[in-house]
Enzyme design. Structure first.
Site, PDB file in Angstrom:
ATOM      1  N   VAL A  25      -0.190  -2.566   4.626  1.00 27.51           N
ATOM      2  CA  VAL A  25       0.960  -3.292   5.151  1.00 27.51           C
ATOM      3  C   VAL A  25       2.131  -2.967   4.235  1.00 27.51           C
ATOM      4  O   VAL A  25       1.958  -2.662   3.061  1.00 27.51           O
ATOM      5  CB  VAL A  25       0.713  -4.822   5.219  1.00 27.51           C
ATOM      6  N   SER A  26       3.341  -3.015   4.784  1.00 28.09           N
ATOM      7  CA  SER A  26       4.516  -2.621   4.015  1.00 28.09           C
ATOM      8  C   SER A  26       4.983  -3.687   3.036  1.00 28.09           C
ATOM      9  O   SER A  26       5.513  -3.378   1.978  1.00 28.09           O
ATOM     10  CB  SER A  26       5.667  -2.262   4.957  1.00 28.09           C
TER      11      SER A  26
END
Length: 182
Positions: A10-11
């Protein structure tokens, strides 16, 4: 026997990797590593850890191709290194499986499309910034010393006032004064 090892990314910490980890678990992944990092970054500790654990005959599994990376050279580099080590690669969403010739072809096409999409986004961002500049809007920090404060700072410096005292008077950092007045 081939072992499936999963990788999720996930960013930001605000994002939840559960969708990815659930899909990887359902696909039969023995263990899953998760990074919180931009796909554009090549330095991702959990990706390095999962790659370290992979052995010939194993398969690295991701939920979607862009979870591994968004740069075509990086994607190709990772998958090529895996292939050279006798390790397969699967992307669940795109149904890519590089252990087959057709899967390798599909991987190359999807990687090129992912990079193309990222380039378009970057291009649109730069165009938006340029349009804003033409309308007189500029991004970034506000200027710490306007022309009036610069004149005051120069006058004080000329009068022998210390940089620390000038900075305190004008409410700026000494480094700002040195950068502006030198």
């Amino acid at each position: 026997m081939s072992t499936l090892l999963g990788y999720a990314r996930v960013s930001t910490a605000d994002q939840d990797p559960t969708l990815q980890t659930d899909a990887l678990t359902a696909a039969g992944c023995f263990k899953i590593w998760t990074d919180v990092a931009s796909g554009a970054k090549e330095d991702r500790p959990e990706l390095a850890a999962v790659i370290e654990h992979l052995r010939p005959g194993d398969t690295l599994v991701v939920w979607r191709l862009d979870r591994l990376g968004r740069s075509l050279p990086h994607l190709l580099e990772v998958v090529t290194k895996l292939e050279a080590a006798g390790i397969g690669f699967k992307s669940l969403t795109e149904e890519i499986n590089t252990t087959t010739p057709g899967g390798r072809l599909v991987f190359t096409i999807f990687a090129a499309l992912a990079e193309f999409e990222r380039a378009l986004l970057r291009e649109r961002t730069f165009a938006g910034l340029e349009a804003a500049r033409k309308q007189g809007r500029h991004g970034g920090r506000p200027v710490a010393l306007d022309a009036q404060k610069k004149a005051i700072a120069r006058k004080m410096k000329g009068a022998g006032v210390s940089m620390t005292a000038i900075a305190d008077t004008l409410g700026v950092a000494r480094s700002t004064l040195y950068r502006t007045l030198d």
